[in-house]
Design a protein around this motif. Structure first.
Motif, PDB file in Angstrom:
ATOM      1  N   CYS A  84       0.864  -1.194   0.061  1.00 40.05           N
ATOM      2  CA  CYS A  84      -0.128   0.172  -0.030  1.00 40.05           C
ATOM      3  C   CYS A  84       0.756   1.067  -0.026  1.00 40.05           C
ATOM      4  N   PHE A 101      -6.164  -3.693   6.367  1.00 37.83           N
ATOM      5  CA  PHE A 101      -5.126  -3.945   5.533  1.00 37.83           C
ATOM      6  C   PHE A 101      -3.846  -4.774   6.283  1.00 37.83           C
ATOM      7  N   TYR A 105       3.666  -1.342   3.680  1.00 39.29           N
ATOM      8  CA  TYR A 105       3.414  -0.121   3.311  1.00 39.29           C
ATOM      9  C   TYR A 105       4.783   0.509   2.620  1.00 39.29           C
ATOM     10  N   ILE A 141      -1.611  -1.145  -3.971  1.00 42.32           N
ATOM     11  CA  ILE A 141      -2.726  -0.170  -3.743  1.00 42.32           C
ATOM     12  C   ILE A 141      -2.345   1.129  -3.461  1.00 42.32           C
ATOM     13  N   ALA A 143      -2.943   4.539  -2.313  1.00 39.34           N
ATOM     14  CA  ALA A 143      -3.643   5.351  -1.326  1.00 39.34           C
ATOM     15  C   ALA A 143      -3.179   6.716  -1.271  1.00 39.34           C
TER      16      ALA A 143
END
Ligand SMILES: [Zn+2]
Ligand SMILES: [Zn+2]
Lengths: 199, 199
Positions: A84, A101, A105, A141, A143
């Motif tokens: 992410c 989640f 990251y 992902i 974000a």
């Protein structure tokens, strides 16, 4: 303050805190001196430790006092194949608090902003490419924030993913849960319509 | 915070500040880490110094890092024969900012409150009597707060003054300058009427 130069110094030092002007700094200084010297001494020592020891995780760039943060070291998260991408450590915190989640990251510490001289390198995209190469990532992902810069940054990284044959997705934007339609701005409503799903 | 226990510690330490809850403490911690580590280190050191070195003036009991504060050491103020009695160091600061008073102070660090076990000794009245005996004081200005406890404390000290044949006066209470009559509470209005002066 005539009666205590050190107290004046304390008031002025407290204004380094965001949202704290001279008046609240004064109130804070007197409060600590009168009622919580112990708490103030504790704050002094934790502040010092935090500023000296908190750096960035060498893997995800979030704030941490370890070389690699606990999230990055977590075996199940590493195996998830999910990465992410967010703009700041605060975003990591917000996502972690939802417990939705379970991947790892990558924190950009900002967004692309050519006008301010912030290009791909400044937001760590070469380090990100390094991860694309060395880890087995199934899905990225995106974000980043739903701002012009956040969208541009997401778009740029999506192209990078494409190059490495990694699936890229963008988090959904729309009407917040519990939000009332009439109070939502037009831009968000447009997103909500174009992002509609079949029921 | 999973990624940094030290950051969690910092957030919790910041909540020792009055009016700072968990959410603002988080905002402060991230702000300092991202944008002002130098200011935070300065704050850490000033906080420590202030808590270790700021004590009470041995003469007026206000906050100071010296044995006797600069106000008490000022020769003209000593010779003025005027002694102003206030509840807290903040009151000294407020009066000093107006530059209307040029005498010395005595800070009670509270007010009489028998129900909480705060009697004459707890607010330093034996030290005050000591000053009544050793200094040549012409007038004591009672500037305690216009609350029930503040009034009772002023009354008590006025009697003490009487015993030492020192004139005692109470600061005037009434409509604040620039205040609109219709918004002033009844108690203040009553004070304003009973304290009226001939023009
Ligand atoms: Zn990490
Ligand atoms: Zn003093």
């Amino acid at each position: 303050m005539k009666f205590s130069p050190l107290l004046s110094e304390l008031v002025s030092a407290l204004t380094c805190l965001p949202g704290v002007g001279n008046k609240s700094a004064q109130r804070m200084a007197f409060h600590l001196l009168e009622r919580n010297r112990e708490g103030a001494l504790k704050l002094s020592s934790v502040l010092h430790n935090a500023m000296e020891h908190i750096r960035h995780c060498s893997r995800c760039r979030t704030f941490t006092e370890q070389p690699v943060c606990d999230i990055c070291q977590h075996p199940q998260r590493q195996d998830s194949g999910l990465l992410c991408i967010v703009e700041s450590p605060q975003d990591v915190l917000a996502i972690e608090q939802t417990s939705t989640f379970n991947g790892t990251y990558f924190v950009l510490m900002g967004h692309l902003s050519p006008i301010d001289g912030i290009g791909p390198q400044e937001i760590g995209l070469d380090e990100l490419e390094q991860r694309f190469r060395s880890e087995s990532i199934q899905e990225v992902i995106l974000a980043t924030n739903p701002t012009v810069e956040g969208e541009a940054t997401a778009h740029y990284i999506a192209q990078l993913c494409n190059k490495y044959h990694i699936e890229a997705s963008r988090i959904a934007h729309g009407v917040p849960v519990g939000g009332e339609l009439e109070y939502i701005d037009g831009n968000t409503l447009t997103h909500a319509f174009s992002g509609r799903r079949k029921l």
